[in-house]
Design an enzyme around this catalytic site. Sequence first.
Site, mmCIF file in Angstrom:
data_model
loop_
_atom_site.group_PDB
_atom_site.id
_atom_site.type_symbol
_atom_site.label_atom_id
_atom_site.label_comp_id
_atom_site.label_asym_id
_atom_site.label_seq_id
_atom_site.Cartn_x
_atom_site.Cartn_y
_atom_site.Cartn_z
ATOM 1 N N GLU A 194 0.792 -1.236 0.000
ATOM 2 C CA GLU A 194 0.000 0.000 0.000
ATOM 3 C C GLU A 194 0.824 1.286 0.000
ATOM 4 O O GLU A 194 0.610 2.164 0.826
ATOM 5 C CB GLU A 194 -0.926 0.011 1.218
ATOM 6 C CG GLU A 194 -1.928 -1.111 1.197
ATOM 7 C CD GLU A 194 -2.828 -1.125 2.429
ATOM 8 O OE1 GLU A 194 -4.029 -1.356 2.243
ATOM 9 O OE2 GLU A 194 -2.341 -0.923 3.543
HETATM 10 C C1 TNX Z 1 -4.746 -3.874 4.454
HETATM 11 S S1 TNX Z 1 -3.190 -6.208 3.774
HETATM 12 C C2 TNX Z 1 -3.479 -3.695 4.980
HETATM 13 C C3 TNX Z 1 -3.339 -3.295 6.378
HETATM 14 C C4 TNX Z 1 -4.651 -3.095 7.048
HETATM 15 C C5 TNX Z 1 -5.618 -4.171 6.613
HETATM 16 C C6 TNX Z 1 -6.921 -4.130 7.323
HETATM 17 C C7 TNX Z 1 -2.075 -5.257 3.887
HETATM 18 C C8 TNX Z 1 -0.838 -5.809 3.454
HETATM 19 N N1 TNX Z 1 -2.315 -4.018 4.337
HETATM 20 O O1 TNX Z 1 -2.540 -2.144 6.492
HETATM 21 O O2 TNX Z 1 -4.456 -3.151 8.426
HETATM 22 O O3 TNX Z 1 -5.821 -4.045 5.236
HETATM 23 O O4 TNX Z 1 -7.711 -5.218 7.003
#
Ligand code: TNX
Length: 542
Positions: free
Chosen positions: A358
């Site tokens: 992300e």
């Molecule tokens: C996505 S999955 C994220 C996290 C969040 C989560 C909540 C991922 C690698 N990153 O930063 O906590 O969704 O479900």
Amino acid sequence: MHDIRRARTYSFAALLFLACAPAARVEPAAPPSPGDEAAPAPAETITAEAPAHAIIPTPAQLDFTGGPPFTLSAETAIGVETTDSAAASVGEYLAALLRPSTGFNLPIHPVAEVPAQGSIRLRLGGDASLGEEGYRMEVSAGGIELTAAAPAGLFYGVQTLRQLLPPEIEHDYNGPLRDATITVPAVTIVDRPRFAWRGAMLDVARHFFTVDEVKEYIDGLALYKINVLHLHLSDDQGWRIEIRSRPRLTEVGSVTQVGGGPGGFYTQEDYAEIVRYARSRFITIVPEIDLPGHTNAALVAYPELSCGTRPPALYTGTDVGFSTFCVDNPGTYELIGDVLRELAQLTPGDYLHIGGDEVEALTDEEYARFVGRVHQVVTDLGKRAVGWDEISKARLDSTTLVQLWAGKSVANALRQGAKIVVSPASRVYLDMKYDEHTELGLSWAGLTDVREAYDWDPANFLDELSEENIAGVEAPLWAETLRNLPSAQYMAFPRLPGVAEIAWSPQAKRNWEDYRARLAAHAPRWRILGINYYRAPEIDWR
Ligand code: TNX
């Protein structure tokens, strides 16, 4: 971007009520009444579920022999291989598990010295095809013989034996089982895992969990033969691991969490204690430092490494994607080098997780350059890198593990020889709500009931995936909404045992109806162990 913006406050009264629900009762044997000497009331017999069993993960091969059961008694001894300390410690673990509730001494002796008759023998050797983690267990009226090529296999055999015993053996005092006859059905089990990586992840960054809470979570994992605990040690809201050469990371970065609570961090001694405890349960700790995004807390401590993308201030919300280390600043790599070097020294396991998810504040070129460089740092430290699926945009190698969470393609990772840890958010994100009434959790990947979390095959999840390129399966538990251990357990149980079964049991042995019936039998054990759980409506709970 998915919407996880609202940090909410919840009432935990309902959850705590569940945790306090009474355990299934076991009636003690009635004392013989006067004048009734000819026919004393028989001691009650408590047996595990027979003929169908309730073992999770279901064993690769299990046959009831039809013979009489083994009876655990005050005379039972445990035989161990004294030449192997890890194997011997599995015997200690078994004795420590059974002594409080049974009140039996369960003395431990070298395996060659205990009589086969009436004892539980844990030996190394046997069939090499069992691998490092497999075991063979033969239970008859005469005794229990557990054989494995390595200590891990003995430990997993002990978990199976534990589940063949009545849940009351989990009590820490000799009340419910006093004067009871405790039996194990006569059975032959030959068992080994499908996948090497059977993981769970705990997010200790969004809300901090103490060492004792992590240990309790580990105990729940061990019961289901999970062998990896991935700790998400840093995120925008907090930095949770002491780095001695960079004390500001925790001095500045650890002091809060989602919703503004006090946060916290593990000293290096704390972390070593978690590693040791996990290891005693054959669980490898995989530490994650999420890079280059999810780094607001670190950037508040080292604002010069932020490229001025955001005025650094401590963050207690739940947005994602906004922070990043400055990829062109040499100081970034000096800091990351220090962090990963100390973490590598503290971590006996093979893996360091470098995050990578992300990142919205970099171009693809910047991102790939950064990840390639950090990957090299990990390799130079003699460790293997793990990262979320975005890292496959960068140069990897055949030692890398790529953790699939949202990506629809793993082709880039596979082309580079990497293997996949399968963690699809829509199936195994334990922080997803069970249904629209679940108070805790998020729902950006959908609602995930117990069946949805269980009833799928990793090798069929994407066209590119196959038995050979999958390292294993992992169930992440993100903690934006989870402020304490009972809340975390409520989201993990009952879905986590299902993920453990996906990772351990042969696909051909799994089916929902059978699993559903076995799962129901685990609730009395959780109640005794103090594991909070969700009473999912699709299960006929005991
Ligand atoms: C996505 S999955 C994220 C996290 C969040 C989560 C909540 C991922 C690698 N990153 O930063 O906590 O969704 O479900």
